[in-house]
Design a protein around this motif. Structure first.
Motif, short mmCIF file in Angstrom:
data_model
loop_
_atom_site.label_atom_id
_atom_site.label_comp_id
_atom_site.label_asym_id
_atom_site.label_seq_id
_atom_site.Cartn_x
_atom_site.Cartn_y
_atom_site.Cartn_z
N GLN A 1 0.83 -1.21 0.00
CA GLN A 1 0.00 0.00 0.00
C GLN A 1 0.86 1.25 0.00
O GLN A 1 0.54 2.23 -0.69
CB GLN A 1 -0.93 0.00 1.21
N ARG A 2 1.94 1.23 0.79
CA ARG A 2 2.82 2.40 0.83
C ARG A 2 3.61 2.54 -0.46
O ARG A 2 3.80 3.66 -0.97
CB ARG A 2 3.77 2.29 2.03
N TRP A 3 4.11 1.42 -1.01
CA TRP A 3 4.92 1.45 -2.23
C TRP A 3 4.08 1.92 -3.42
O TRP A 3 4.56 2.67 -4.28
CB TRP A 3 5.51 0.08 -2.49
N CYS A 4 2.84 1.49 -3.47
CA CYS A 4 1.94 1.89 -4.56
C CYS A 4 0.89 2.86 -4.01
O CYS A 4 -0.32 2.70 -4.24
CB CYS A 4 1.26 0.65 -5.16
N ALA A 5 1.36 3.90 -3.33
CA ALA A 5 0.45 4.83 -2.65
C ALA A 5 -0.44 5.60 -3.61
O ALA A 5 -1.58 5.95 -3.28
CB ALA A 5 1.26 5.80 -1.79
N LEU A 6 0.05 5.89 -4.81
CA LEU A 6 -0.78 6.57 -5.81
C LEU A 6 -1.92 5.66 -6.26
O LEU A 6 -3.08 6.09 -6.36
CB LEU A 6 0.06 7.02 -7.00
N ASP A 7 -1.60 4.41 -6.54
CA ASP A 7 -2.64 3.45 -6.90
C ASP A 7 -3.62 3.23 -5.75
O ASP A 7 -4.82 3.04 -5.97
CB ASP A 7 -2.01 2.11 -7.29
N TRP A 8 -3.10 3.24 -4.53
CA TRP A 8 -3.97 3.04 -3.37
C TRP A 8 -4.97 4.18 -3.24
O TRP A 8 -6.16 3.95 -2.98
CB TRP A 8 -3.13 2.92 -2.11
#
Length: 422
Positions: A299-306
């Motif tokens: 979730q943090r690594w793909c925060a934009l997608d999240w």
């Protein structure tokens, strides 16, 4: 009898001739009780009907709203995001195009995507028009990186735009398995958990587009910078507003059936148009669920997608409740699932997906990628010609279907080769 009471009975008895089927001749004044019973029965019936209508009004109003008005929409652009059940959606679009004799914007030449991972340009689309003239199409859905001005060059002005997104934790897990051998950031990582424990050990921004699948891939597919700062809320809100403005509908992969109900309503299509079998899905043995810590890191690594997912998951359910309501939604989803079960029994051998080695017809074997075990289907034997054609369309893998449409649409051009079938 009291005069006032008698006056009321006179009024009631004057009503008696209005209900000849309820009252026999001569029921009034001399047959006073029979007239009273008839009027009372009528009053109770009207009260009962009013109660039923009031009780079901919550269902009746959205049901009336759900009735599509006008002809089906035939100009449709689908932004096919990666690892989001988008191959199943594309099959729906391909089937609709083929059965309605519509044109499809297909990749030019030997390519199987529309210029991905570069931003889409109109010349990535195959055309039968003379040089310099831009052909327009009804359906567009192959993988591309969204670039609205260029898309508008090949699609009509009244095109319906939609896409689909998925929880980025599960999307990233699927991408890691599927693209393990192709993405530089994934190649040396023993597992996705290992990658997420120290992503900058593997992820090199200088590699650029080659690592698009390794971080915020849905954000990237929408045409945005997947390495942008997720804590810049002004930037994030502006991009989310762009998506809302450009797309009439964003579906949610985790709620696929509910998504199909909304899509069918928006496009004014028939139920059978959106009933589908899962395509390009993996066997259970090739799914590697993340640990709890890994999910948090994803979730943090793909925060934009999240943030993309959270925003459109909320708007999706707001739209569902506004347009349908819980009761009608359950009814429509049940209809969809019942029809899919019926077609599964009619079309599929054993009614289940098979791994590649179990699929008898080579033309129905899906492309295998990375460490994923992609499933497909066998058709029942002895189907009549019409049923065979319908069922075959529903189980044809994406690459084979695209190659077939290309041959039908551009018979004068060299057919697309599928080396994995040779």
């Amino acid at each position: 009898m009291d005069a006032s009471v008698k006056d009321r009975w006179e009024v009631l008895c004057k009503l008696c001739p209005m209900f000849p089927t309820l009252l026999p001749t001569g029921a009034c004044w001399g047959g006073l009780p029979r007239c009273f019973q008839a009027v009372l029965l009528l009053a109770l019936t009207m009260l009962l009907l009013a109660g039923i209508l009031r009780m079901d009004m919550g269902l009746l109003i959205p049901l009336l709203r759900s009735q599509a008005e006008g002809p089906p929409i035939v100009n449709v652009m689908f932004l096919k995001t990666h690892k989001t059940a988008s191959s199943t959606v594309l099959n729906i679009l391909f089937r609709f195009a083929e059965t309605h004799n519509l044109s499809v914007a297909l990749p030019a030449g030997s390519s199987f995507h529309l210029g991905y991972p570069w931003l889409f340009l109109a010349h990535y689309v195959e055309s039968s028009e003379p040089q310099g003239l831009q052909q327009r199409f009804n359906i567009m859905g192959n993988h591309l990186r969204f670039n609205l001005p260029e898309v508008q060059k090949v699609m009509p002005n009244d095109t319906f735009y939609f896409s689909i997104i998925r929880n980025p934790v599960f999307q990233l897990e699927s991408a890691f398995t599927y693209y393990k051998d192709y993405v530089p950031a994934f190649r040396d990582a023993e597992s996705l958990d290992a990658f997420l424990a120290s992503p900058w050990t593997y992820y090199n921004q200088s590699v650029g587009l080659l690592n698009a699948f390794a971080r915020n891939n849905m954000w990237f597919d929408l045409g945005f910078d997947n390495d942008a700062r997720a804590d810049d809320q002004g930037y994030v809100r502006a991009r989310l507003a762009d998506v809302e403005r450009q797309f009439q509908l964003v579906l949610i992969a985790e709620h696929f059936d509910e998504s199909m109900v909304l899509l069918r309503r928006a496009l004014r299509w028939r139920l059978d148009d959106v009933v589908a079998f899962r395509l390009n899905s993996r066997s259970a043995r090739s799914v590697a669920p993340l640990t709890a810590a890994g999910r948090a890191r994803a979730q943090r690594w793909c925060a934009l997608d999240w943030q993309l997912y959270q925003h459109f998951n909320r708007s999706f359910w707001a739209r569902v409740h506004a347009e349908l309501g819980p009761r009608l939604l359950r009814s429509e989803v049940a209809r969809l699932r019942a029809r899919r079960r019926e077609l599964r029994e009619r079309c599929l051998q054993d009614g289940v997906a098979k791994n590649q080695s179990q699929i008898a017809d080579p033309q129905l074997r899906p492309f295998q990628s990375g460490q994923a075990d992609i499933l497909g289907y066998n058709l029942r034997q002895g189907l009549d010609e019409q049923t065979q054609r319908m069922c075959e369309r529903m189980v044809t893998p994406e690459l084979q279907y695209m190659a077939r449409l290309y041959a039908l649409q551009f018979p004068e051009k060299q057919p697309k080769r599928l080396p994995f079938l040779e």
